[in-house]
Design a protein around this motif. Structure first.
Motif, short mmCIF file in Angstrom:
data_model
loop_
_atom_site.label_atom_id
_atom_site.label_comp_id
_atom_site.label_asym_id
_atom_site.label_seq_id
_atom_site.Cartn_x
_atom_site.Cartn_y
_atom_site.Cartn_z
N GLU A 104 -23.89 -29.75 13.61
CA GLU A 104 -24.82 -29.90 12.40
C GLU A 104 -26.25 -30.45 12.62
N ALA A 105 -26.30 -31.42 13.43
CA ALA A 105 -27.50 -32.04 13.76
C ALA A 105 -28.48 -31.18 14.65
N LEU A 106 -27.75 -30.43 15.57
CA LEU A 106 -28.54 -29.32 16.23
C LEU A 106 -28.82 -28.23 15.43
N LEU A 107 -28.03 -27.87 14.44
CA LEU A 107 -28.63 -26.58 13.73
C LEU A 107 -29.62 -27.11 12.51
N ASP A 108 -29.68 -28.21 12.40
CA ASP A 108 -30.55 -28.58 11.54
C ASP A 108 -31.94 -28.60 12.21
N ILE A 109 -32.10 -28.92 13.26
CA ILE A 109 -33.38 -28.88 13.75
C ILE A 109 -33.86 -27.25 14.10
N LEU A 110 -33.29 -26.44 14.14
CA LEU A 110 -33.62 -25.08 14.22
C LEU A 110 -34.33 -24.48 13.17
N PRO A 111 -35.30 -23.79 13.31
CA PRO A 111 -36.00 -23.11 12.31
C PRO A 111 -35.72 -22.05 11.85
N GLU A 112 -34.73 -21.44 12.62
CA GLU A 112 -33.98 -20.14 12.10
C GLU A 112 -32.79 -20.77 11.22
N GLY A 113 -32.92 -19.66 10.02
CA GLY A 113 -31.46 -19.84 9.33
C GLY A 113 -30.01 -19.54 9.98
N VAL A 114 -29.03 -20.20 9.89
CA VAL A 114 -27.93 -20.14 10.53
C VAL A 114 -26.59 -20.32 9.58
N ILE A 115 -25.75 -19.35 9.62
CA ILE A 115 -24.35 -19.31 8.55
C ILE A 115 -23.37 -19.13 9.46
N ILE A 116 -22.51 -20.03 9.56
CA ILE A 116 -21.01 -19.78 10.23
C ILE A 116 -20.02 -19.78 9.25
N VAL A 117 -19.20 -18.63 9.38
CA VAL A 117 -18.23 -18.26 8.48
C VAL A 117 -16.73 -18.22 9.37
N ASP A 118 -15.71 -18.60 8.44
CA ASP A 118 -14.56 -18.65 9.22
C ASP A 118 -14.00 -16.97 9.21
N SER A 119 -12.72 -16.75 9.66
CA SER A 119 -12.28 -15.39 9.57
C SER A 119 -12.02 -14.87 8.09
N GLU A 120 -11.95 -15.45 7.24
CA GLU A 120 -11.68 -15.26 6.03
C GLU A 120 -13.18 -15.04 5.28
N GLY A 121 -14.30 -15.22 5.89
CA GLY A 121 -15.50 -15.04 5.03
C GLY A 121 -16.04 -16.22 4.37
N ARG A 122 -15.39 -17.49 4.61
CA ARG A 122 -15.75 -18.71 3.77
C ARG A 122 -16.87 -19.35 4.77
#
Length: 163
Positions: A104-122
């Motif tokens: 989470e800390a690594l993703l928060d410093i990225l300027p690009e938007g990132v979404i991680i979903v599970d196999s059911e699309g959540r």
């Protein structure tokens, strides 16, 4: 004649004594068998109950058996195993939590938007850049199906099929 009667009387008494003795031995054997079976069955049942609860996820249960014989030693070994399993389970959860926090800390410093979903699309994880881009809050997005987060779903469709 009286000797024959006396011999027959002694034989009858001897047979009666043998029958009574055999009956007493049989009763004693049954009694001790029941006592021994209960003595063995009780700890085995305790071990079985604790194992079933452990299989259901409750690693806090213990047999409470004290040292004495092999079955009780088995129960104590099970208790030690469950303590180790619970400790390992806690360490595993702690490690997963730490790794998630790092991600989470690594993703928060990225300027690009990132979404991680599970196999059911959540949505499992969404970074701050993505939240700002779509005008969302963490609570409105995480653990919700991507298709239910309308603003994201509509905007993703507008962006095209390669997103």
């Amino acid at each position: 004649l009286s000797r024959t009667q006396a011999s027959q009387g002694m034989a009858a008494n001897t047979v009666r004594t043998i029958w009574v003795g055999s009956l007493l031995v049989l009763i004693a054997t049954l009694f001790f068998s029941v006592v021994l079976a209960r003595k063995v069955a009780r700890p085995v049942q305790q071990i079985s109950d604790v194992l079933q609860k452990a299989l259901d996820g409750d690693l806090s249960q213990r047999t409470g058996l004290k040292p004495g014989d092999e079955i009780r030693e088995l129960g104590q070994s099970l208790d030690r195993l469950l303590v180790q399993m619970k400790t390992f389970d806690q360490l595993k959860v702690q490690k997963i939590t730490e790794e998630k926090e790092k991600l989470e800390a690594l993703l928060d410093i990225l300027p690009e938007g990132v979404i991680i979903v599970d196999s059911e699309g959540r949505i499992n994880l969404i970074n701050n850049s993505c939240l700002r881009f779509f005008g969302l809050s963490m609570d409105s997005a995480v653990e919700k199906p991507l298709s239910e987060v309308a603003a994201i779903d509509m905007q993703l469709r507008d962006l095209g099929p390669n997103t």
